[in-house]
Scaffold this active site. Structure first.
Site, PDB file in Angstrom:
ATOM      1  N   ARG A 396       0.836  -1.209   0.000  1.00 41.80           N
ATOM      2  CA  ARG A 396       0.000   0.000   0.000  1.00 41.80           C
ATOM      3  C   ARG A 396       0.865   1.250   0.000  1.00 41.80           C
ATOM      4  O   ARG A 396       0.580   2.213  -0.716  1.00 41.80           O
ATOM      5  CB  ARG A 396      -0.940   0.016   1.204  1.00 41.80           C
ATOM      6  CG  ARG A 396      -1.955   1.174   1.140  1.00 41.80           C
ATOM      7  CD  ARG A 396      -2.897   1.212   2.326  1.00 41.80           C
ATOM      8  NE  ARG A 396      -4.003   2.130   2.082  1.00 41.80           N
ATOM      9  CZ  ARG A 396      -3.993   3.431   2.354  1.00 41.80           C
ATOM     10  NH1 ARG A 396      -2.907   3.991   2.878  1.00 41.80           N
ATOM     11  NH2 ARG A 396      -5.042   4.179   2.107  1.00 41.80           N
ATOM     12  N   CYS A 397       1.935   1.240   0.792  1.00 42.42           N
ATOM     13  CA  CYS A 397       2.829   2.403   0.841  1.00 42.42           C
ATOM     14  C   CYS A 397       3.426   2.719  -0.526  1.00 42.42           C
ATOM     15  O   CYS A 397       3.657   3.881  -0.858  1.00 42.42           O
ATOM     16  CB  CYS A 397       3.967   2.146   1.820  1.00 42.42           C
ATOM     17  SG  CYS A 397       3.471   2.014   3.548  1.00 42.42           S
TER      18      CYS A 397
END
Length: 420
Positions: A396-397
Site C-alpha cells: 500500500r505504501c
C-alpha cells in the site's frame, strides 16, 4: 474524471508508482537515519521486486503510470515550466543547494532530456558532479567532495505519502520530515500542469500549510467516510483543516472524518502500517494497537465549524456502524503470537494493497499473516520483498491509486450512525 478513489477495495484501474533509482545507492551508513531508512536496500534486486509489483498490478487490470514519467511529460511540453521546475527543486533542496545555487542551476539546466533531469533531482547531485576538478578551496580540502549539494530522495518509491486521493480530489501533503518535503514537488507539477489532471482535481490541503499530514494516514472507507490517522507523521490540526476543506466543498460526498489516534512511534509511523481494508467487511490489524486506539468523529458539512466527539465503542462496532454493515472482521497480523505480530508488522504484514474486494497484494515474507488471510477467505498475491521492505513500507505504501471502480456495500439491517 481524472481521479476517483472512494474506497480502499474497489477494483483498481489506475495506479501511480515510482521505480526505485540511484537515490537508493546514495544511501550510506552515515546518512540512512537522516534519510529515514533503517537499512540500505540493494538497488538491482529492489528494482526487480518493484517490476514484479508493477506486473502484478497490470495482471489485475490496473494501468500503471510512473511519477518520473508523468513529471517528465510535463517538463517536455513547456521549456518555461522546465526552468521553473529546476528553480523550485533547488530552492527546496536545503542550505547546500542555496549556497551553491548558481552552479547547481547551471548543472541542471545543462541536462537536455526531461526524464533524465527528473531522475537527477530524485537521485541527488554531489559536489563532485558540479565541480569535477579539485579547486584548492577550503571547502575542497576540508570536506568530502562526495557530499550532496542536492540530497537524494530515497523515500520516493513510497508514492502513497506525498499526496493522497480523496474521492475526486487530493491532499497535497505537508510532510512530517524536512527530508521528505521535496517529494511533493513532483505531484504538484503533475496535478497542476499535466493534461490528464490540470484543472480537474480539487485540492483539499497543500504543502504550504503548517501542520504535517502524510498519505499513509489517509484511508477512504467509503464515499461518505474518510479515516485519517493521528500518528507520528500526521498532526490533529492537519486533520481538522483537511476535514473543514472537504466539508466546505459542495460536490464532496464525504460527510464524516474518523480520526484514529495510534501510538506515535517509528514502528507505527502511519495508520496503514497497522490497519488496512482487505474486503467489504474485513480488515487486517496489528493487535498491538487495539488497546491503545482512540477514535474521534469529525462532522460539520455545510456548517461554520467542526463538531468533534470521541467514540466509545470498539473498533469493530465503529467500522460496522460507519460502513452500515451488520458486522466486520478484524484479521490479526501475526495471529495470536505476539512475536510474529511484532515481527511481521515491522515488515508491513498489515500493509496490504487491495486490488479487488477480497484480493490483496502482500509481501511474501509475512508468511504467518498471509496464511491467516487465506484461512479467512482472502486471496493473496505474493510479492518478493527482501529489498523493498528495508525501506519500511509495504504494497500500500508503494502505490497511489488514482482510479478505482465503485464497490457495493451490502444493505445493512442495523441502525445507521446518524439515527443512534
Amino acid at each position: 474524471m481524472s481521479i476517483c478513489v472512494k474506497s480502499e477495495i474497489g477494483p483498481l484501474k489506475k495506479v501511480l508508482l515510482q521505480r526505485p533509482g540511484r537515490e537508493l545507492e546514495h544511501l550510506s551508513p552515515d546518512t540512512m537515519e537522516q534519510l529515514l531508512f533503517d537499512d540500505i536496500p540493494y538497488l538491482y534486486r529492489a528494482q526487480q521486486e518493484h517490476d514484479e509489483f508493477a506486473a502484478l498490478l497490470r495482471s489485475c487490470g490496473a494501468e500503471v503510470v510512473y511519477l518520473e514519467d508523468l513529471t517528465a511529460e510535463v517538463l517536455a511540453s513547456d521549456k518555461a515550466l522546465q526552468q521553473q521546475f529546476i528553480a523550485d527543486a533547488v530552492s527546496q533542496a536545503g542550505n547546500y543547494a542555496l549556497g551553491y545555487r548558481e552552479p547547481l542551476l547551471e548543472y541542471l539546466h545543462a541536462i537536455r532530456d526531461p526524464l533524465r533531469l527528473v531522475q537527477q533531482t530524485m537521485e541527488g547531485v554531489t559536489y563532485r558532479e558540479v565541480f569535477p576538478a579539485q579547486g584548492g578551496q577550503l571547502s575542497d580540502l576540508a570536506s568530502t567532495r562526495a557530499r550532496f549539494l542536492m540530497p537524494p530522495i530515497p523515500n520516493l518509491y513510497f508514492t502513497r505519502d506525498p499526496f493522497a486521493c480523496i474521492g475526486d480530489g487530493i491532499s497535497l501533503n505537508h510532510m512530517y520530515s524536512a527530508t521528505r518535503n521535496r517529494e511533493t514537488l513532483y505531484g504538484k507539477y503533475i496535478l497542476t500542469y499535466h493534461p490528464d489532471f490540470a484543472g480537474q482535481v480539487p485540492m483539499y490541503y497543500g504543502p504550504e500549510q503548517h501542520f504535517s499530514i502524510e498519505g499513509g494516514d489517509i484511508i477512504n472507507l467509503s464515499d461518505t467516510v474518510l479515516a485519517v490517522g493521528i500518528s507520528q507523521r500526521t498532526q490533529p490540526e492537519a486533520i481538522e483543516r483537511l476535514a473543514s476543506s472537504i466539508f466546505s466543498r459542495e460536490e464532496s460526498t464525504i460527510d464524516t472524518v474518523l480520526a484514529f489516534e495510534i501510538p506515535r512511534t517509528r514502528a507505527f509511523m502511519h495508520l496503514d502500517t497497522v490497519f488496512t481494508q482487505v474486503d467489504v467487511d474485513k480488515f487486517t490489524v496489528h493487535p498491538g494497537i487495539l488497546d491503545r486506539l482512540t477514535v474521534y468523529e469529525l462532522t460539520g458539512k455545510h456548517e461554520k465549524q467542526l463538531t468533534v466527539r470521541r467514540l466509545e465503542r470498539s473498533l469493530e462496532q465503529i467500522l460496522a456502524d460507519y460502513l452500515k454493515l451488520d458486522h466486520v472482521q478484524l484479521i490479526r497480523c501475526g495471529g495470536e503470537s505476539e512475536i510474529a505480530a511484532d515481527r511481521e508488522q515491522w515488515s508491513d504484514g498489515s500493509n496490504t494493497l487491495c486490488v479487488n474486494p477480497g484480493t490483496v497484494i502482500v509481501y511474501d515474507r509475512n508468511y504467518v499473516t498471509n496464511q491467516i488471510l487465506e484461512d479467512n477467505g482472502i486471496r493473496i498475491l505474493k510479492l518478493s520483498s527482501s529489498e523493498l521492505s528495508r525501506g519500511r513500507g509495504g504494497p500500500r505504501c508503494m502505490s497511489m491509486p488514482l482510479f478505482r471502480d465503485p464497490v457495493s456495500f451490502p444493505a445493512a439491517s442495523r441502525t445507521t450512525v446518524n439515527e443512534r
